[in-house]
Design an enzyme around this catalytic site. Structure first.
Site, PDB file in Angstrom:
ATOM      1  N   LEU A  78       0.606  -1.645   0.704  1.00  6.16           N
ATOM      2  CA  LEU A  78      -0.204   0.329   0.096  1.00  6.16           C
ATOM      3  C   LEU A  78       0.904   1.666   0.238  1.00  6.16           C
ATOM      4  O   LEU A  78       1.678   1.343   0.360  1.00  6.16           O
ATOM      5  CB  LEU A  78      -0.956  -0.086   1.272  1.00  6.16           C
ATOM      6  CG  LEU A  78      -2.457  -0.743   1.447  1.00  6.16           C
ATOM      7  CD1 LEU A  78      -2.965  -0.518   2.615  1.00  6.16           C
ATOM      8  CD2 LEU A  78      -3.273  -0.019   0.115  1.00  6.16           C
ATOM      9  N   ASP A  79       0.878   2.333  -0.729  1.00  9.67           N
ATOM     10  CA  ASP A  79       1.508   3.462  -1.034  1.00  9.67           C
ATOM     11  C   ASP A  79       1.299   3.824   0.569  1.00  9.67           C
ATOM     12  O   ASP A  79       0.067   3.754   1.195  1.00  9.67           O
ATOM     13  CB  ASP A  79       1.490   4.518  -1.381  1.00  9.67           C
ATOM     14  CG  ASP A  79      -0.314   4.984  -1.683  1.00  9.67           C
ATOM     15  OD1 ASP A  79      -0.146   5.425  -1.257  1.00  9.67           O
ATOM     16  OD2 ASP A  79      -0.848   4.760  -2.581  1.00  9.67           O
ATOM     17  N   LYS A  80       2.610   4.950   0.493  1.00  9.27           N
ATOM     18  CA  LYS A  80       2.852   5.509   1.873  1.00  9.27           C
ATOM     19  C   LYS A  80       1.519   6.321   2.736  1.00  9.27           C
ATOM     20  O   LYS A  80       0.831   6.107   3.729  1.00  9.27           O
ATOM     21  CB  LYS A  80       3.803   6.432   2.073  1.00  9.27           C
ATOM     22  CG  LYS A  80       4.506   6.820   3.428  1.00  9.27           C
ATOM     23  CD  LYS A  80       5.870   7.765   3.442  1.00  9.27           C
ATOM     24  CE  LYS A  80       5.651   8.334   4.420  1.00  9.27           C
ATOM     25  NZ  LYS A  80       7.143   8.756   5.005  1.00  9.27           N
TER      26      LYS A  80
END
Length: 203
Positions: A78-80
């Site tokens: 999952l992106d930040k």
């Protein structure tokens, strides 16, 4: 040895170029060469602001949020700026199946945007949006509120939902992954995790 079926992986004849994982039992002429390690599956809630990495040298890595056992790794990312369900496992075969699988495996997200949604926008999200010179696959989209929708994807392109929304003139305010295949986020809170079974993932 392989042709003669003398080498077995999990009780089945080995195949040429077959990958061997730590969770596989390997025998040769009935003699144990590798004992299978117990498979671990953990459903975790990745908080916003945490990088999906186990590299301790990178700031805000997963160890900052989770006291997880050694030897497990995230199946996917999952992106930040996103949060929600992340699966940790030491099952290499399952990791390959989720990350590199060519079948249409579902991942579901709850998305909040910066302004009210229109029926036209919801329709375009579901039928496909051209991002990075390629149309996204058709997907299921359900309106949950004036500026909130649920989307179920069968692909995982880089920052896909954010790019789709941006292309349609919207900015994602909050993005939460709520499901991976059949595994649900449930009542986990950011930073929490629970043990699950493989059957919870594939049903």
């Amino acid at each position: 040895m392989i042709v003669q079926q003398r080498l077995l992986v999990n009780g089945q004849p080995a195949q040429v170029n077959q990958p061997i994982y730590e969770t596989d039992e390997v025998t040769f002429d009935g003699q144990l060469l590798q004992e299978a390690k117990k498979c671990i599956y953990l459903a975790c809630y990745k908080p916003c602001g945490i990088e999906t990495t186990l590299n301790r040298e990178i700031p805000d890595n997963l160890y900052c949020s989770f006291d997880i056992p050694e030897g497990v790794f995230p199946a996917g990312r999952l992106d930040k700026a996103s949060e929600g369900l992340l699966l940790f496992t030491n099952d290499g075969a399952l990791y390959q199946d989720i990350v590199h699988c060519k079948t249409l495996q579902e991942k579901q997200y709850l998305v909040t945007v910066n302004k009210p949604l229109t029926e036209e926008v919801l329709k375009r999200l579901s039928t496909g949006v051209k991002i990075m010179d390629k149309m996204t696959r058709p997907c299921l989209v359900k309106k949950m509120g004036d500026s909130e929708f649920q989307i179920t994807l069968t692909e995982g392109r880089n920052r896909q939902i954010r790019r789709m929304c941006y292309k349609l003139g919207y900015e994602v305010v909050k993005l939460v992954r709520t499901r991976i295949i059949n595994l649900q986020l449930g009542n986990l809170k950011p930073g929490e995790w629970r043990s699950v079974k493989k059957e919870d993932i594939y049903g």
